[in-house]
Design a protein around this motif. Structure first.
Motif, PDB file in Angstrom:
ATOM      1  N   VAL A  34      -7.645  -9.310  13.742  1.00  0.00           N
ATOM      2  CA  VAL A  34      -7.173  -7.995  13.308  1.00  0.00           C
ATOM      3  C   VAL A  34      -7.965  -7.567  12.077  1.00  0.00           C
ATOM      4  N   ILE A  35      -7.909  -8.390  11.034  1.00  0.00           N
ATOM      5  CA  ILE A  35      -8.763  -8.167   9.858  1.00  0.00           C
ATOM      6  C   ILE A  35      -9.786  -9.293   9.859  1.00  0.00           C
ATOM      7  N   ASP A  36     -10.948  -8.996  10.389  1.00  0.00           N
ATOM      8  CA  ASP A  36     -11.959 -10.024  10.677  1.00  0.00           C
ATOM      9  C   ASP A  36     -12.941 -10.194   9.522  1.00  0.00           C
ATOM     10  N   VAL A  37     -12.404 -10.635   8.396  1.00  0.00           N
ATOM     11  CA  VAL A  37     -13.235 -10.947   7.237  1.00  0.00           C
ATOM     12  C   VAL A  37     -12.958 -12.402   6.869  1.00  0.00           C
ATOM     13  N   PRO A  38     -13.779 -13.022   6.037  1.00  0.00           N
ATOM     14  CA  PRO A  38     -13.527 -14.414   5.647  1.00  0.00           C
ATOM     15  C   PRO A  38     -12.103 -14.616   5.138  1.00  0.00           C
ATOM     16  N   LEU A  39     -11.581 -15.824   5.320  1.00  0.00           N
ATOM     17  CA  LEU A  39     -10.186 -16.110   4.977  1.00  0.00           C
ATOM     18  C   LEU A  39      -9.860 -15.755   3.535  1.00  0.00           C
ATOM     19  N   TRP A  40     -10.762 -16.070   2.608  1.00  0.00           N
ATOM     20  CA  TRP A  40     -10.471 -15.789   1.202  1.00  0.00           C
ATOM     21  C   TRP A  40     -10.314 -14.293   0.962  1.00  0.00           C
ATOM     22  N   ALA A  41     -11.166 -13.501   1.610  1.00  0.00           N
ATOM     23  CA  ALA A  41     -11.102 -12.051   1.436  1.00  0.00           C
ATOM     24  C   ALA A  41      -9.865 -11.476   2.119  1.00  0.00           C
ATOM     25  N   ARG A  42      -9.555 -12.009   3.317  1.00  0.00           N
ATOM     26  CA  ARG A  42      -8.373 -11.537   4.041  1.00  0.00           C
ATOM     27  C   ARG A  42      -7.108 -11.885   3.254  1.00  0.00           C
ATOM     28  N   THR A  43      -7.056 -13.088   2.695  1.00  0.00           N
ATOM     29  CA  THR A  43      -5.900 -13.504   1.909  1.00  0.00           C
ATOM     30  C   THR A  43      -5.733 -12.625   0.680  1.00  0.00           C
ATOM     31  N   LEU A  44      -6.826 -12.349   0.000  1.00  0.00           N
ATOM     32  CA  LEU A  44      -6.778 -11.491  -1.191  1.00  0.00           C
ATOM     33  C   LEU A  44      -6.297 -10.093  -0.827  1.00  0.00           C
ATOM     34  N   LEU A  45      -6.830  -9.553   0.261  1.00  0.00           N
ATOM     35  CA  LEU A  45      -6.474  -8.193   0.684  1.00  0.00           C
ATOM     36  C   LEU A  45      -5.027  -8.111   1.150  1.00  0.00           C
ATOM     37  N   VAL A  46      -4.646  -9.034   2.035  1.00  0.00           N
ATOM     38  CA  VAL A  46      -3.316  -8.960   2.647  1.00  0.00           C
ATOM     39  C   VAL A  46      -2.227  -9.422   1.682  1.00  0.00           C
ATOM     40  N   LYS A  47      -2.361 -10.649   1.174  1.00  0.00           N
ATOM     41  CA  LYS A  47      -1.300 -11.204   0.336  1.00  0.00           C
ATOM     42  C   LYS A  47      -1.352 -10.709  -1.105  1.00  0.00           C
ATOM     43  N   GLY A  48      -2.572 -10.353  -1.531  1.00  0.00           N
ATOM     44  CA  GLY A  48      -2.703  -9.888  -2.909  1.00  0.00           C
ATOM     45  C   GLY A  48      -2.446  -8.408  -3.095  1.00  0.00           C
ATOM     46  N   ILE A  49      -2.701  -7.626  -2.047  1.00  0.00           N
ATOM     47  CA  ILE A  49      -2.575  -6.169  -2.199  1.00  0.00           C
ATOM     48  C   ILE A  49      -1.579  -5.575  -1.192  1.00  0.00           C
ATOM     49  N   ILE A  50      -1.893  -5.677   0.104  1.00  0.00           N
ATOM     50  CA  ILE A  50      -1.105  -4.967   1.119  1.00  0.00           C
ATOM     51  C   ILE A  50       0.365  -5.376   1.124  1.00  0.00           C
ATOM     52  N   LEU A  51       0.636  -6.689   1.101  1.00  0.00           N
ATOM     53  CA  LEU A  51       2.025  -7.141   1.192  1.00  0.00           C
ATOM     54  C   LEU A  51       2.819  -6.889  -0.082  1.00  0.00           C
ATOM     55  N   ASN A  52       2.134  -6.452  -1.128  1.00  0.00           N
ATOM     56  CA  ASN A  52       2.826  -6.087  -2.365  1.00  0.00           C
ATOM     57  C   ASN A  52       3.078  -4.591  -2.467  1.00  0.00           C
ATOM     58  N   THR A  53       2.518  -3.841  -1.528  1.00  0.00           N
ATOM     59  CA  THR A  53       2.648  -2.387  -1.605  1.00  0.00           C
ATOM     60  C   THR A  53       3.168  -1.741  -0.315  1.00  0.00           C
ATOM     61  N   ARG A  54       2.797  -2.280   0.828  1.00  0.00           N
ATOM     62  CA  ARG A  54       3.048  -1.591   2.090  1.00  0.00           C
ATOM     63  C   ARG A  54       4.408  -1.851   2.747  1.00  0.00           C
ATOM     64  N   PRO A  55       5.018  -3.047   2.621  1.00  0.00           N
ATOM     65  CA  PRO A  55       6.258  -3.321   3.361  1.00  0.00           C
ATOM     66  C   PRO A  55       7.369  -2.300   3.147  1.00  0.00           C
ATOM     67  N   LYS A  56       7.577  -1.865   1.927  1.00  0.00           N
ATOM     68  CA  LYS A  56       8.658  -0.911   1.658  1.00  0.00           C
ATOM     69  C   LYS A  56       8.392   0.413   2.367  1.00  0.00           C
ATOM     70  N   LYS A  57       7.158   0.879   2.311  1.00  0.00           N
ATOM     71  CA  LYS A  57       6.807   2.135   2.975  1.00  0.00           C
ATOM     72  C   LYS A  57       6.914   1.998   4.486  1.00  0.00           C
ATOM     73  N   SER A  58       6.436   0.869   5.012  1.00  0.00           N
ATOM     74  CA  SER A  58       6.513   0.642   6.449  1.00  0.00           C
ATOM     75  C   SER A  58       7.968   0.511   6.898  1.00  0.00           C
ATOM     76  N   ALA A  59       8.803  -0.112   6.076  1.00  0.00           N
ATOM     77  CA  ALA A  59      10.219  -0.250   6.410  1.00  0.00           C
ATOM     78  C   ALA A  59      10.876   1.115   6.544  1.00  0.00           C
ATOM     79  N   GLU A  60      10.513   2.037   5.661  1.00  0.00           N
ATOM     80  CA  GLU A  60      11.060   3.397   5.750  1.00  0.00           C
ATOM     81  C   GLU A  60      10.601   4.079   7.036  1.00  0.00           C
ATOM     82  N   ALA A  61       9.369   3.822   7.425  1.00  0.00           N
ATOM     83  CA  ALA A  61       8.856   4.403   8.672  1.00  0.00           C
ATOM     84  C   ALA A  61       9.603   3.822   9.874  1.00  0.00           C
TER      85      ALA A  61
END
Length: 345
Positions: A34-61
């Motif tokens: 799905v996000i086809d970048v190296p594990l370190w970059a995917r972890t930084l992007l997903v766990k460091g940024i997206i999962l700290n900002t997107r879940p609440k907005k997605s939950a409302e959707a």
């Protein structure tokens, strides 16, 4: 061998609670297909940024589209499963690539019924790394690890099967009966352009200019998502007798800043409204079940965009969901497989 079928769809959070949505998004977005970048970059992007900002907005959707029975995608998939099971003589299982209804559970349930040969049907008409491929790769991994005596076969992308085009075309015709529209937009789920290149088995023949998508007889089309989307549009348009200029293809749901398949659906809707289109219809043939991307992103956000720029009538065409003719088609494929296997046994 005892045969069975596993229908596999995308998946859904267990509820609209932000914690459940975060768990689901984490599994989904950490998939390297799905996000086809190296594990370190995917972890930084997903766990460091997206999962700290997107879940609440997605939950409302999700709250906007959630049914009393639960997730629309899950409920509709279960209804489809039941209809297919009623039309066949072998066990029909259901699993999701992400979430609690996982593929391992689906295979285990079939195994417990004595099934040792499974036809896996990814519920995606077009092949893509982030859909069909990730399902089949995981299923094979699970088979080797937990079900060594189970044989798996899969149904290839069915975007160009005449019987599928017939069902899809009929669903569009029925929804648009008596409705006036100036343009029919075919909106497919987007993928990064690099996914197309990674799936290119021609060693670089794809130039992302759209020309090779329409070249006949190219072996690379077997794994080219863009080609398969374009051909779905072409074949349905031909079936419906649509005139050039009254329909087009676009791609939705992009993520991040990398180039994704174009044109983008939201910008296409906006452009058409600004250009004076007052009545448009939109169909989403990359999905067989209505879900967040169709019910909220298209039917709600898309309509809002269209009205903001002067559009008047915005008609969304439901996915195939649990239509009887769609269940008939899946059951026919299953029954044909069973019949062939029986004859050769």
């Amino acid at each position: 061998m005892s045969k069975g079928v596993l229908l596999v769809n995308l998946g859904s959070p267990d509820s609209t609670d932000p914690k459940d949505v975060k768990k689901y998004l984490g599994e989904f977005l950490m998939d390297p297909r799905v996000i086809d970048v190296p594990l370190w970059a995917r972890t930084l992007l997903v766990k460091g940024i997206i999962l700290n900002t997107r879940p609440k907005k997605s939950a409302e959707a999700y709250k906007k589209i959630w049914w009393d029975e639960g997730s629309p995608l899950i409920v509709l998939s279960e209804r489809l499963q039941k209809k297919v099971a009623d039309r066949t003589s072998i066990p029909i299982g259901l699993a999701m690539r992400y979430g609690s209804m996982n593929i391992k559970k689906g295979l285990q349930e079939l195994h417990d019924k004595g099934v040792n040969e499974v036809m896996i049907i990814p519920l995606y008409p077009q092949f893509a790394m982030a859909t069909t491929e990730t399902i089949l790769v995981l299923a094979e991994k699970l088979q080797k690890e937990y079900f060594p005596n189970m044989k798996l076969i899969d149904v290839p992308a069915f975007y160009n099967k005449p019987e599928y085009i017939n069902v899809l075309s009929k669903s569009i015709t029925e929804k648009l009966e008596g409705i006036e529209y100036e343009h029919l937009l075919f909106s497919y789920h987007g993928v990064p352009e690099r996914h197309i290149r990674k799936s290119d088995i021609s060693n670089g023949n794809c130039k992302m200019d759209g020309k090779c998508c329409f070249k006949k007889g190219s072996e690379q089309h077997k794994f080219c998502y863009r080609h398969q989307c374009e051909m779905t549009t072409v074949q349905v348009a031909k079936k419906l007798g649509l005139k050039n200029g009254t329909y087009s293809t676009s791609y939705q749901s992009r993520l991040g800043f990398d180039p994704w398949l174009k044109p983008y659906t939201d910008r296409t809707i906006e452009r058409m409204g600004k250009e004076g289109i007052k009545k448009m219809a939109i169909v989403t043939p990359a999905f067989v079940s209505d879900c967040l991307e169709t019910l909220e992103e298209i039917a709600m956000e898309g309509e809002e965009i269209f009205h903001e720029v002067g559009g008047k009538e915005f008609t969304t065409i439901p996915c195939l969901n649990d239509r009887d003719d769609w269940a008939d088609l899946l059951a026919n494929w299953v029954n044909e497989w069973v019949a062939v296997k029986t004859q050769t046994a």
